[in-house]
Enzyme design. Structure first.
Site, PDB file in Angstrom:
ATOM      1  N   VAL A   1      -5.108  -8.099   0.438  1.00  0.00           N
ATOM      2  CA  VAL A   1      -5.765  -9.370   0.714  1.00  0.00           C
ATOM      3  C   VAL A   1      -6.676  -9.234   1.922  1.00  0.00           C
ATOM      4  CG1 VAL A   1      -3.831 -10.677  -0.245  1.00  0.00           C
ATOM      5  CG2 VAL A   1      -3.935 -10.262   2.211  1.00  0.00           C
TER       6      VAL A   1
ATOM      7  N   GLU B   1       8.078  -2.925   4.543  1.00  0.00           N
ATOM      8  CA  GLU B   1       8.087  -4.025   3.577  1.00  0.00           C
ATOM      9  C   GLU B   1       8.627  -3.561   2.227  1.00  0.00           C
ATOM     10  OE1 GLU B   1       7.217  -7.217   4.317  1.00  0.00           O
ATOM     11  OE2 GLU B   1       6.927  -6.566   6.391  1.00  0.00           O
TER      12      GLU B   1
ATOM     13  N   HIS C   1      -3.743  -1.593   7.772  1.00  0.00           N
ATOM     14  CA  HIS C   1      -2.950  -2.275   8.795  1.00  0.00           C
ATOM     15  C   HIS C   1      -2.409  -1.282   9.818  1.00  0.00           C
ATOM     16  CE1 HIS C   1       0.400  -4.394  10.712  1.00  0.00           C
ATOM     17  NE2 HIS C   1      -0.207  -5.508  10.354  1.00  0.00           N
TER      18      HIS C   1
ATOM     19  N   ILE D   1       0.819  -1.206   0.000  1.00  0.00           N
ATOM     20  CA  ILE D   1       0.000   0.000   0.000  1.00  0.00           C
ATOM     21  C   ILE D   1       0.855   1.259   0.000  1.00  0.00           C
ATOM     22  CG2 ILE D   1      -1.747   1.312   1.287  1.00  0.00           C
ATOM     23  CD1 ILE D   1      -2.853  -1.232   0.057  1.00  0.00           C
TER      24      ILE D   1
END
Length: 266
Positions: free
Chosen positions: A211, A91, A152, A86
């Site tokens: 997801v 990451e 998240h 995103i």
């Protein structure tokens, strides 16, 4: 000799097999359709998910460095690495680091950007939210329903992307769409403070994640008292959970196609 070209799609990953195919798999298939001269490969950035899939399903998925080394061994000389993350967080930084370490092993290797990077990305994501999420939500829960999208969240400075997206939504006139996070700012209670006094009764909740895995099923739509669904219901809202990752929505898959087109064009 013609270049041997690969498109490495790097995702965080999920252990939910059906949803992985509907989201990551669907995104990879769309990229393969749009770039037939490029071989599409997969890598995950979650070593925990890679380990779980190996132990549970005997399914082998490469981590970033292993995927890049496999491309070297298979004779590819031109590589585009496109993350499905995103934002430009931890990451994505892992992916950048490995791409830099492999730059001398290919004739050309380039990395695409995450979903939210440039000002133009925010405009495109707002448009995708309006058509791919808000319109179906109102058809389901009523024209006065609000939508809460759960990301998240992170303690990385890239978490500011959520606040920027919230502001972009409101400035575009989508004042009934709210962004919240599991592990960052705004949290569930921050979001409810923003919703207070707006006459909202019905709320559609949906993950703002590629997801719909553990966070979507438990932190968002679970029955524990601290889930987003339970917190909203406790505060008097009627909640309509939608367990659908962004990768299931054509408008968002198409945004990743656009990012790959941009990196190839440049």
């Amino acid at each position: 000799m013609a270049s041997k070209k690969a498109l490495l799609v790097v995702s965080f990953g999920t252990s939910y097999n059906d949803n992985r195919d509907k989201t990551i798999g669907a995104t990879e298939r769309l990229l393969a359709e749009n770039f037939p001269e490029w071989e599409v490969r997969r890598a995950f950035t979650s070593k925990m998910i890679i380990k779980k899939l190996k132990e549970r399903d005997n399914e082998e998925i490469d981590y970033i460095d292993a995927a890049l080394q496999r491309l070297v061994d298979d004779g590819f000389d031109t590589v585009v690495v496109q993350p499905t993350h995103i934002m430009n967080g931890t990451e994505y930084e892992f992916v950048e680091c490995f791409v830099r370490s492999f730059k001398d092993k290919f004739k050309c290797i380039r990395i695409g950007k995450p979903l939210l990077t440039t000002k133009e990305d925010y405009v495109s994501v707002v448009e995708a939210i309006e058509t791919g999420i808000l319109e179906p939500a109102k058809a389901m829960a009523g024209p006065d329903a609000a939508v809460v999208l759960m990301g998240h969240g992170t303690d990385h400075y890239a978490n500011s992307a959520y606040s920027q997206l919230q502001l972009a939504l409101w400035l575009s006139g989508l004042d009934d769409v709210y962004i919240t996070t599991v592990e960052g700012f705004p949290d569930f209670y921050d979001t409810m403070s923003m919703m207070k006094g707006n006459g909202i009764r019905n709320v559609v909740i949906q993950p703002f994640m590629v997801v719909a895995g553990d966070h979507a099923n438990n932190d968002m739509a679970g029955d524990d008292e601290d889930s987003l669904k339970s917190v909203l219901e406790f505060n008097g809202y009627k909640v309509f959970p939608v367990i659908k990752g962004l990768g299931e929505i054509q408008e968002f898959r198409q945004l990743f196609v656009g990012h790959v087109k941009e990196i190839i064009r440049n």
